[in-house]
Design a protein around this motif. Structure first.
Motif, PDB file in Angstrom:
ATOM      1  N   MET A  94      -6.352   9.778   7.422  1.00  0.00           N
ATOM      2  CA  MET A  94      -6.115  11.565   7.231  1.00  0.00           C
ATOM      3  C   MET A  94      -4.879  11.547   5.631  1.00  0.00           C
ATOM      4  O   MET A  94      -4.573  10.557   5.269  1.00  0.00           O
ATOM      5  N   VAL A  95      -5.646  12.402   5.014  1.00  0.00           N
ATOM      6  CA  VAL A  95      -5.040  12.844   4.076  1.00  0.00           C
ATOM      7  C   VAL A  95      -3.537  13.453   4.168  1.00  0.00           C
ATOM      8  O   VAL A  95      -3.283  13.360   4.897  1.00  0.00           O
ATOM      9  N   LYS A  96      -3.181  13.217   3.036  1.00  0.00           N
ATOM     10  CA  LYS A  96      -1.414  13.291   3.565  1.00  0.00           C
ATOM     11  C   LYS A  96      -1.020  13.510   1.278  1.00  0.00           C
ATOM     12  O   LYS A  96      -1.856  13.505   0.672  1.00  0.00           O
ATOM     13  N   ASP A  97      -0.214  14.166   1.440  1.00  0.00           N
ATOM     14  CA  ASP A  97       0.944  14.187   0.040  1.00  0.00           C
ATOM     15  C   ASP A  97       1.637  13.056  -0.292  1.00  0.00           C
ATOM     16  O   ASP A  97       1.865  12.827   0.691  1.00  0.00           O
ATOM     17  N   GLY A  98       2.161  13.099  -1.667  1.00  0.00           N
ATOM     18  CA  GLY A  98       3.179  11.734  -1.942  1.00  0.00           C
ATOM     19  C   GLY A  98       2.351  10.751  -2.234  1.00  0.00           C
ATOM     20  O   GLY A  98       3.453   9.251  -1.548  1.00  0.00           O
ATOM     21  N   ILE A  99       1.381  10.591  -2.726  1.00  0.00           N
ATOM     22  CA  ILE A  99       0.644   8.545  -1.885  1.00  0.00           C
ATOM     23  C   ILE A  99       1.108   8.556  -3.782  1.00  0.00           C
ATOM     24  O   ILE A  99       1.028   9.215  -4.775  1.00  0.00           O
ATOM     25  N   VAL A 100       1.717   7.942  -4.004  1.00  0.00           N
ATOM     26  CA  VAL A 100       3.107   7.049  -5.229  1.00  0.00           C
ATOM     27  C   VAL A 100       1.755   5.850  -6.348  1.00  0.00           C
ATOM     28  O   VAL A 100       1.467   4.871  -4.885  1.00  0.00           O
ATOM     29  N   PHE A 101       1.688   5.702  -6.980  1.00  0.00           N
ATOM     30  CA  PHE A 101       1.222   4.964  -8.323  1.00  0.00           C
ATOM     31  C   PHE A 101       1.489   4.436  -9.088  1.00  0.00           C
ATOM     32  O   PHE A 101       2.564   5.765  -9.966  1.00  0.00           O
ATOM     33  N   LEU A 102       1.727   3.348  -9.402  1.00  0.00           N
ATOM     34  CA  LEU A 102       3.059   3.136 -10.764  1.00  0.00           C
ATOM     35  C   LEU A 102       1.222   2.536 -11.522  1.00  0.00           C
ATOM     36  O   LEU A 102       0.490   1.890 -11.409  1.00  0.00           O
ATOM     37  N   ASP A 103       1.880   3.207 -12.876  1.00  0.00           N
ATOM     38  CA  ASP A 103       0.170   2.912 -13.498  1.00  0.00           C
ATOM     39  C   ASP A 103       1.594   2.754 -15.447  1.00  0.00           C
ATOM     40  O   ASP A 103       1.944   3.470 -16.038  1.00  0.00           O
ATOM     41  N   LYS A 104       1.360   1.289 -15.655  1.00  0.00           N
ATOM     42  CA  LYS A 104       2.014   0.829 -16.285  1.00  0.00           C
ATOM     43  C   LYS A 104       3.852   1.553 -16.194  1.00  0.00           C
ATOM     44  O   LYS A 104       4.161   1.400 -15.791  1.00  0.00           O
ATOM     45  N   ASN A 105       4.272   2.528 -17.784  1.00  0.00           N
ATOM     46  CA  ASN A 105       5.202   3.184 -17.619  1.00  0.00           C
ATOM     47  C   ASN A 105       5.285   4.517 -16.943  1.00  0.00           C
ATOM     48  O   ASN A 105       6.230   5.058 -16.787  1.00  0.00           O
ATOM     49  N   GLU A 106       4.557   4.978 -16.256  1.00  0.00           N
ATOM     50  CA  GLU A 106       4.310   6.249 -15.505  1.00  0.00           C
ATOM     51  C   GLU A 106       4.116   5.351 -13.981  1.00  0.00           C
ATOM     52  O   GLU A 106       3.620   5.316 -12.866  1.00  0.00           O
ATOM     53  N   LYS A 107       5.293   7.056 -12.929  1.00  0.00           N
ATOM     54  CA  LYS A 107       4.787   7.084 -11.739  1.00  0.00           C
ATOM     55  C   LYS A 107       4.243   8.209 -11.810  1.00  0.00           C
ATOM     56  O   LYS A 107       3.983   9.001 -12.458  1.00  0.00           O
ATOM     57  N   ILE A 108       2.843   8.150 -10.784  1.00  0.00           N
ATOM     58  CA  ILE A 108       2.401   9.244 -10.500  1.00  0.00           C
ATOM     59  C   ILE A 108       1.632   9.342  -8.701  1.00  0.00           C
ATOM     60  O   ILE A 108       1.664   8.747  -8.000  1.00  0.00           O
ATOM     61  N   ILE A 109       1.893  10.407  -8.802  1.00  0.00           N
ATOM     62  CA  ILE A 109       2.304  10.827  -7.412  1.00  0.00           C
ATOM     63  C   ILE A 109       0.998  12.233  -7.327  1.00  0.00           C
ATOM     64  O   ILE A 109       0.824  13.095  -7.657  1.00  0.00           O
ATOM     65  N   PHE A 110       0.144  11.243  -6.012  1.00  0.00           N
ATOM     66  CA  PHE A 110      -1.112  12.058  -5.604  1.00  0.00           C
ATOM     67  C   PHE A 110      -1.345  12.873  -4.657  1.00  0.00           C
ATOM     68  O   PHE A 110      -0.900  12.400  -3.858  1.00  0.00           O
ATOM     69  N   ASN A 111      -1.464  14.466  -4.445  1.00  0.00           N
ATOM     70  CA  ASN A 111      -0.963  15.055  -3.555  1.00  0.00           C
ATOM     71  C   ASN A 111      -2.741  15.362  -3.075  1.00  0.00           C
ATOM     72  O   ASN A 111      -3.320  15.895  -2.978  1.00  0.00           O
ATOM     73  N   GLN A 112      -3.026  14.731  -1.795  1.00  0.00           N
ATOM     74  CA  GLN A 112      -4.268  14.406  -1.785  1.00  0.00           C
ATOM     75  C   GLN A 112      -4.151  15.365  -0.338  1.00  0.00           C
ATOM     76  O   GLN A 112      -4.940  15.604  -0.285  1.00  0.00           O
ATOM     77  N   TYR A 113      -3.694  15.887  -0.011  1.00  0.00           N
ATOM     78  CA  TYR A 113      -4.041  16.704   1.233  1.00  0.00           C
ATOM     79  C   TYR A 113      -3.885  17.770   0.066  1.00  0.00           C
ATOM     80  O   TYR A 113      -4.593  19.037   0.922  1.00  0.00           O
ATOM     81  N   SER A 114      -2.935  18.928  -0.615  1.00  0.00           N
ATOM     82  CA  SER A 114      -3.059  19.904  -1.286  1.00  0.00           C
ATOM     83  C   SER A 114      -4.138  19.840  -2.305  1.00  0.00           C
ATOM     84  O   SER A 114      -4.790  20.817  -2.233  1.00  0.00           O
ATOM     85  N   PHE A 115      -4.801  18.498  -2.745  1.00  0.00           N
ATOM     86  CA  PHE A 115      -6.277  18.510  -3.670  1.00  0.00           C
ATOM     87  C   PHE A 115      -7.160  18.573  -2.186  1.00  0.00           C
ATOM     88  O   PHE A 115      -8.053  20.033  -2.486  1.00  0.00           O
TER      89      PHE A 115
END
Length: 119
Positions: free
Chosen positions: A1-22
């Motif tokens: 099930m898709v959801k919003d607020g999936i957090v990833f860390l990429d070097k010095n950056e935090k990325i939040i992917f909102n798959q539900y909204s996508f």
């Protein structure tokens, strides 16, 4: 099930992917530009790989590389759909589209597809 607020860390950056909204933006593009009902659009998106579990940041980058309109048209009309008279990317590059997207975002409480934060 898709959801919003999936957090990833990429070097010095935090990325939040909102798959539900996508996925919702893609469905609404199908409704607006391909005359699909919301239910039809939902079935198409749910059968696609866009709703799969996203585990790596590289997967996020692949998904956000294209705009939701492109994903919508690709799922409905197939690869290289623009060769068959379906416009790309023109519909996404005007004020009317931006206003419509903002309206959809507010009406359905959708988030930005991807949020970037420097640490």
């Amino acid at each position: 099930m898709v959801k919003d607020g999936i957090v990833f860390l990429d070097k010095n950056e935090k990325i939040i992917f909102n798959q539900y909204s996508f996925c919702e933006y893609i469905k609404w593009n199908m409704v607006k530009f391909a005359d699909k009902t919301y239910e039809e659009a939902g079935k198409i998106v749910n059968k696609s790989n866009l709703t799969g579990k996203v585990e790596r940041i590289t997967e996020v980058y692949c998904l956000i590389h294209e705009v939701p309109y492109h994903w919508a048209m690709l799922l409905i009309y197939g690869d290289m759909y623009w060769l068959n008279g379906i416009p790309y990317p023109e519909p996404c590059k005007n004020e009317e589209y931006t206003a419509w997207e903002n309206e959809i975002s507010e009406k359905y409480n959708l988030k930005e597809i991807c949020e970037f934060y420097s640490e």
